[in-house]
Design a protein around this motif. Structure first.
Motif, short mmCIF file in Angstrom:
data_model
loop_
_atom_site.label_atom_id
_atom_site.label_comp_id
_atom_site.label_asym_id
_atom_site.label_seq_id
_atom_site.Cartn_x
_atom_site.Cartn_y
_atom_site.Cartn_z
N ILE A 40 0.84 -1.21 0.00
CA ILE A 40 0.00 0.00 0.00
C ILE A 40 0.87 1.25 0.00
CG2 ILE A 40 -1.72 1.29 1.30
CD1 ILE A 40 -2.59 -1.55 2.43
N LYS A 41 1.85 1.29 0.91
CA LYS A 41 2.69 2.47 1.03
C LYS A 41 3.49 2.73 -0.24
CE LYS A 41 5.84 4.78 4.21
NZ LYS A 41 6.62 4.68 5.47
N ALA A 42 3.89 1.67 -0.93
CA ALA A 42 4.69 1.83 -2.15
C ALA A 42 3.85 2.33 -3.32
CB ALA A 42 5.34 0.50 -2.52
N SER A 43 2.54 2.16 -3.26
CA SER A 43 1.71 2.43 -4.44
C SER A 43 0.78 3.62 -4.31
CB SER A 43 0.86 1.18 -4.76
OG SER A 43 1.68 0.06 -5.01
N VAL A 44 0.25 3.89 -3.13
CA VAL A 44 -0.76 4.93 -2.94
C VAL A 44 -0.10 6.15 -2.29
CG1 VAL A 44 -3.04 5.48 -2.04
CG2 VAL A 44 -2.46 3.10 -2.59
N GLN A 45 -0.18 7.30 -2.96
CA GLN A 45 0.53 8.50 -2.53
C GLN A 45 -0.42 9.68 -2.34
OE1 GLN A 45 3.72 8.02 -1.85
NE2 GLN A 45 3.73 5.96 -2.72
N GLU A 46 0.14 10.79 -1.84
CA GLU A 46 -0.65 12.00 -1.58
C GLU A 46 -1.41 12.45 -2.82
OE1 GLU A 46 2.43 11.60 -0.42
OE2 GLU A 46 2.21 11.87 1.76
N LYS A 47 -0.77 12.37 -3.99
CA LYS A 47 -1.42 12.84 -5.21
C LYS A 47 -2.70 12.07 -5.50
CE LYS A 47 1.37 9.79 -8.17
NZ LYS A 47 2.37 9.73 -9.26
N HIS A 48 -2.76 10.80 -5.10
CA HIS A 48 -3.98 10.02 -5.29
C HIS A 48 -5.07 10.47 -4.31
CE1 HIS A 48 -0.80 7.00 -6.61
NE2 HIS A 48 -1.52 7.21 -7.70
N ALA A 49 -4.65 10.85 -3.12
CA ALA A 49 -5.61 11.11 -2.05
C ALA A 49 -6.29 12.47 -2.16
CB ALA A 49 -4.91 11.00 -0.69
N ILE A 50 -5.54 13.52 -2.51
CA ILE A 50 -6.06 14.88 -2.38
C ILE A 50 -7.28 15.12 -3.26
CG2 ILE A 50 -5.51 17.32 -2.71
CD1 ILE A 50 -2.58 16.57 -1.94
N GLU A 51 -7.17 14.80 -4.53
CA GLU A 51 -8.29 15.04 -5.44
C GLU A 51 -9.52 14.22 -5.04
OE1 GLU A 51 -9.41 14.86 -10.22
OE2 GLU A 51 -7.35 14.45 -9.55
N SER A 52 -9.30 12.96 -4.66
CA SER A 52 -10.43 12.10 -4.30
C SER A 52 -11.12 12.59 -3.04
CB SER A 52 -9.98 10.64 -4.14
OG SER A 52 -9.10 10.50 -3.04
N VAL A 53 -10.36 13.05 -2.05
CA VAL A 53 -10.94 13.55 -0.82
C VAL A 53 -11.67 14.87 -1.05
CG1 VAL A 53 -10.35 14.52 1.46
CG2 VAL A 53 -9.42 12.30 0.76
N GLU A 54 -11.11 15.73 -1.89
CA GLU A 54 -11.79 16.99 -2.21
C GLU A 54 -13.14 16.72 -2.88
OE1 GLU A 54 -10.70 21.36 -4.03
OE2 GLU A 54 -9.70 19.61 -4.91
N THR A 55 -13.16 15.79 -3.81
CA THR A 55 -14.42 15.41 -4.46
C THR A 55 -15.41 14.84 -3.46
OG1 THR A 55 -13.28 14.97 -6.55
CG2 THR A 55 -15.44 13.96 -6.25
N ALA A 56 -14.91 14.04 -2.53
CA ALA A 56 -15.77 13.44 -1.51
C ALA A 56 -16.42 14.50 -0.63
CB ALA A 56 -14.98 12.46 -0.65
N PHE A 57 -15.65 15.53 -0.25
CA PHE A 57 -16.23 16.63 0.54
C PHE A 57 -17.35 17.32 -0.23
CE2 PHE A 57 -12.14 17.11 3.15
CZ PHE A 57 -12.73 16.62 4.30
N GLY A 58 -17.13 17.52 -1.53
CA GLY A 58 -18.16 18.15 -2.34
C GLY A 58 -19.43 17.32 -2.41
N MET A 59 -19.28 16.01 -2.55
CA MET A 59 -20.43 15.12 -2.58
C MET A 59 -21.12 15.06 -1.22
SD MET A 59 -20.84 13.92 -5.65
CE MET A 59 -21.61 12.29 -5.64
N LEU A 60 -20.33 15.12 -0.16
CA LEU A 60 -20.89 15.11 1.20
C LEU A 60 -21.79 16.31 1.41
CD1 LEU A 60 -20.79 13.61 3.96
CD2 LEU A 60 -18.81 15.04 4.54
N ALA A 61 -21.35 17.47 0.95
CA ALA A 61 -22.15 18.69 1.10
C ALA A 61 -23.43 18.65 0.28
CB ALA A 61 -21.32 19.91 0.71
N LYS A 62 -23.44 17.86 -0.79
CA LYS A 62 -24.64 17.69 -1.61
C LYS A 62 -25.54 16.58 -1.08
CE LYS A 62 -22.41 19.15 -5.93
NZ LYS A 62 -21.96 18.70 -7.28
N ASP A 63 -25.18 16.02 0.08
CA ASP A 63 -25.93 14.91 0.68
C ASP A 63 -25.93 13.69 -0.22
OD1 ASP A 63 -27.29 13.83 2.84
OD2 ASP A 63 -29.26 14.35 2.06
#
Length: 343
Positions: free
Chosen positions: A32-55
């Motif tokens: 996991i540590k070798a493959s998944v990095q910050e660049k993968h996380a930031i965009e996906s989490v930002e999108t998730a926050f947007g969807m959360l606000a839209k219920d």
């Protein structure tokens, strides 16, 4: 009778076929540590926050299990979170074990954790990530990065870290993906640990990290303040803050914790990751209990700003209350599966 027997026969055949579904794939911490990095996380989490606000996210209030210290066990804590983001192919349940400080005497880390990623089309587990809090820290750092992106001005380049453990490192690395820092000021109760943190981060990120003698020195020197401690007593004071400071508080995730004074909350433009959660386990809870704020006084949830509501509008004091949401876990689980399933 013949039709009934035929239905029973089909059901039996169906059950036999279900029994052949492949078991979930197990991915190790190292993979996991070798493959998944910050660049993968930031965009996906930002999108998730947007969807959360839209219920558009089904995210329950977190479950907490306290492991009180006894001759047989503890001390430690277990946090269980999860969620499903509408329209995605997976959903996630996460179990994070933290604050098992006696592990250090045994040569073990003080925390561990697993993610279970499930196929949203049929309900079968796809993967078990033995991530030992790596993905949790990654998605927490991503939330910090999203907060910096929307609430820190570009010329706010001096950053503070109160608490210099794993979360501080995640915040430093992720926020550096979206913002150019010039100096970092750090304070922790263990000076040797803080020095090690500063040395490692300076080596990784390429700008100076300074060990401060006090929290006041670190806070008063900085434009953006990250707090990530398990404190039950406040860690800063209003008088230490620059008028334009951005505070990103991620330490409070249960009702016994509190990093930010109530007067700071009352005087700030307050933003929450999820108001209904922050009101129970975040910094907001303390202000509500003291009667200095109402839920309606919260300016926005992060997702509202992601979706277009103004973030920073001038030199105002901003406080972001991060308790960690199941939406983030669902997002990082989805992106980790997309990356790792190809390996």
């Amino acid at each position: 009778i013949g039709k009934r027997l035929e239905r029973v026969s089909r059901m039996g055949l169906s059950r036999r076929r279900m029994a052949t579904v492949a078991p979930p794939r197990l991915f190790s911490y190292e993979e996991i540590k070798a493959s998944v990095q910050e660049k993968h996380a930031i965009e996906s989490v930002e999108t998730a926050f947007g969807m959360l606000a839209k219920d558009k996210v089904d995210v329950p209030i977190p479950m907490h299990i306290g492991i009180d210290e006894s001759p047989e066990a503890g001390p430690g804590d277990c946090h269980i979170k999860g969620g499903y983001i509408f329209g995605t192919k997976t959903w996630t349940v996460k179990l994070a074990n933290v604050s098992f400080y006696k592990n250090l005497e045994k040569g073990l880390p003080p925390g561990s954790g697993i993610f279970v990623v499930i196929d949203a089309t049929n309900g079968f587990p796809l993967a078990i990530f033995q991530e030992n809090r790596y993905l949790t820290d990654l998605r927490t750092g991503a939330a910090g990065a999203v907060s910096v992106k929307h609430f820190a001005a570009k010329d706010h380049t001096k950053v503070c870290f109160l608490g210099t453990g794993m979360i501080a490192g995640a915040m430093a690395r992720a926020s550096s993906e979206v913002h150019k820092w010039t100096e970092a000021y750090c304070y922790g109760l263990d000076e040797k640990m803080t020095q090690k943190f500063c040395d490692e981060m300076e080596g990784q990120l390429g700008f100076p990290f300074k060990v401060c003698k006090s929290a006041e020195e670190a806070v008063s020197s900085s434009d953006v303040i990250f707090t990530q401690t398990p404190a039950s007593k406040t860690v800063l004071e209003y008088e230490w803050l620059k008028p334009h400071a951005t505070i990103i508080a991620s330490g409070s995730d249960q009702s016994t914790k509190n990093e930010i004074p109530i007067d700071v909350m009352a005087k700030s433009k307050m933003v929450c990751d999820l108001v209904r959660q922050c009101s129970k386990v975040g910094e907001l809870r303390t202000a509500l209990e003291a009667g200095v704020m109402k839920e309606s006084d919260v300016y926005a949830e992060i997702g509202d700003v992601v979706n277009g509501k103004p973030g920073r509008e001038g030199d105002e004091l901003i406080l972001v209350d991060l308790t960690g949401t199941g939406a983030q876990d669902a997002a990082i689980g989805q992106v980790a599966w997309e990356v790792l399933s190809k390996s």
